[in-house]
Design a protein around this motif. Sequence first.
Motif, PDB file in Angstrom:
ATOM      1  N   VAL A   1      -5.749  14.036   2.051  1.00  0.00           N
ATOM      2  CA  VAL A   1      -6.745  13.029   2.404  1.00  0.00           C
ATOM      3  C   VAL A   1      -8.059  13.650   2.915  1.00  0.00           C
ATOM      4  CG1 VAL A   1      -6.111  12.612   4.805  1.00  0.00           C
ATOM      5  CG2 VAL A   1      -6.759  10.688   3.336  1.00  0.00           C
TER       6      VAL A   1
ATOM      7  N   HIS B   1      -5.117  -0.005  -4.691  1.00  0.00           N
ATOM      8  CA  HIS B   1      -6.329  -0.444  -3.982  1.00  0.00           C
ATOM      9  C   HIS B   1      -7.227   0.732  -3.590  1.00  0.00           C
ATOM     10  CE1 HIS B   1      -3.711  -0.581  -0.052  1.00  0.00           C
ATOM     11  NE2 HIS B   1      -4.327   0.573  -0.108  1.00  0.00           N
TER      12      HIS B   1
ATOM     13  N   ALA C   1      -1.109   8.818  -2.986  1.00  0.00           N
ATOM     14  CA  ALA C   1      -1.838   7.570  -2.724  1.00  0.00           C
ATOM     15  C   ALA C   1      -3.105   7.467  -3.566  1.00  0.00           C
ATOM     16  CB  ALA C   1      -2.156   7.445  -1.243  1.00  0.00           C
TER      17      ALA C   1
ATOM     18  N   ASN D   1       5.590   4.617   0.050  1.00  0.00           N
ATOM     19  CA  ASN D   1       6.364   5.784   0.516  1.00  0.00           C
ATOM     20  C   ASN D   1       7.686   5.321   1.133  1.00  0.00           C
ATOM     21  OD1 ASN D   1       4.690   8.021  -0.151  1.00  0.00           O
ATOM     22  ND2 ASN D   1       3.348   7.590   1.587  1.00  0.00           N
TER      23      ASN D   1
ATOM     24  N   GLY E   1      -3.028  15.112  -3.563  1.00  0.00           N
ATOM     25  CA  GLY E   1      -4.290  14.659  -2.987  1.00  0.00           C
ATOM     26  C   GLY E   1      -4.239  14.621  -1.471  1.00  0.00           C
TER      27      GLY E   1
ATOM     28  N   ASP F   1      -1.466   4.182  -4.547  1.00  0.00           N
ATOM     29  CA  ASP F   1      -2.215   2.988  -4.195  1.00  0.00           C
ATOM     30  C   ASP F   1      -3.057   2.567  -5.383  1.00  0.00           C
ATOM     31  OD1 ASP F   1      -1.936   1.852  -1.629  1.00  0.00           O
ATOM     32  OD2 ASP F   1      -2.894   3.593  -0.702  1.00  0.00           O
TER      33      ASP F   1
ATOM     34  N   GLY G   1       0.849  -1.192   0.000  1.00  0.00           N
ATOM     35  CA  GLY G   1       0.000   0.000   0.000  1.00  0.00           C
ATOM     36  C   GLY G   1       0.881   1.237   0.000  1.00  0.00           C
TER      37      GLY G   1
ATOM     38  N   ASP H   1       3.879  11.870  -2.367  1.00  0.00           N
ATOM     39  CA  ASP H   1       2.894  10.913  -1.859  1.00  0.00           C
ATOM     40  C   ASP H   1       1.594  11.171  -2.610  1.00  0.00           C
ATOM     41  OD1 ASP H   1       1.053   9.345  -0.544  1.00  0.00           O
ATOM     42  OD2 ASP H   1       1.221  10.373   1.396  1.00  0.00           O
TER      43      ASP H   1
END
Length: 447
Positions: free
Chosen positions: A227, A283, A254, A139, A225, A281, A134, A252
């Motif tokens: 969170v 997922h 994700a 990272n 992005g 990611d 993940g 980063d």
Amino acid sequence: MYEILDDAARRARAYLASLADRPVAPPADAVERLRALDEPLPQQGCTPAQTLARLDELVTPATMAISGGRFFGFVIGGSLPVTVAANWLAAAWDQNTGFYAVTPGVAHLEEVALRWLIELLELPAGTGAGFVTGATVANFTALAAARHAVLARAGWNVEADGLFGAPPITVVTGGEAHPTLLKSLGMLGLGRNRIVRAPVDAQGRMRADALPPLPSPAILCLQAGNVNTGAFDPFAPLIAQARAQGAWVHVDGAFGLWAKATPALRPLVEGMEGADSWATDAHKWLNVPYDCGIAFARDAHAMRAAMAITAEYLPSESEHRNPSDFTPELSRRARGVEVWSALRCLGREGLAALLERNCRQARRFAEGLRAAGHRVLNEVVLNQVLVSFGDAQRTREVIAALQREGTCWCGGTVWQGHTAMRISVSSWATTDADVERSLAAMLRVAG
Ligand SMILES: *Cc1c(COP(=O)(O)O)cnc(C)c1O
């Protein structure tokens, strides 16, 4: 002997079909019934069919309906059906994906998937990459390459000699960096508390006019992005300043890195390809099963230097890429199978449509909530919406009531001192009807 697989397929189909009508959060009595699992390890086993039946009977009702269309927590999305099917097939293959010579099929497939990703995300040709669990580990992996490179330039071999006595590395992150990025830096011995936190604006973007100094050796960590807000750091001006000081720049991304995959969102990530390493990611927004993250480093040699193993009994020099040269893991499942399947099945157009649809759905949530008099706290630039229903206490009550009501599921957050509900629209399964139904539930519960 293998009928059990048909049994699993039947149960999985029934489960997925049930999601349209069941509450998103598991009911309290289903969670209560999990106690039946607390038995001693049995002396004697049972049949595969009995084992699967027990699993389905006890755990299925206690699942969160993350694969359905009305789960809006944690930016994680569901799994595209083709990726679930590919995951089953790959599990049957049972390939340990460390070495090309041992498992050429999946090693080759992963190489193709990584090449597609590098093209799709417009990263530099020759970028090194690996599939990990993940974004936390992506990272970690990319920053291990960074740590190697900036210390090698200072004449220090960190893999051989460790960090004791090494030249101190300046690490700068934004004040709104994801907490797992700090964890990754901590695991690398770079110290969560010695990281310099750069000032950010009201959307959580690092301020390009207030970047702290980056004396070499230095690593600057940017974010694609946020969170909470979905906001992006201003890459071009920050990367230019870091470059001028010789720092390594890591991104980063994700979920935000996927913005590169559609012209409609690409302006948000303008200049991001000028960094040295990236983490994302699959997922989350690519909608493949857990666990699947990807680490990328422009300097493939640095990534290899940080991650390759050498041991006499392991196949070493070969003409093919060994996946384990690019990841912390040696033995692992072939995560790239699902990524390849998602990309092959969606194509560029299908993925762009998914990303754009989710962003449009997020804007619809924001518009509907605002129209009812609720306060949206962020600029809705991507798939994230932060909404307040009054003071902190009242907002928390609405979130809890909405989760109990069951139509949809959203989590809470505190954004720059304001308690808010966070709506993340990241699933292929979310239809416009799901959005309307969820919005109506939110307004009903808040009203
Ligand atoms: C989700 C997320 C992470 C952590 O990813 P995992 O896959 O849960 O390890 C890191 N950074 C950002 C910005 C995230 O959204």
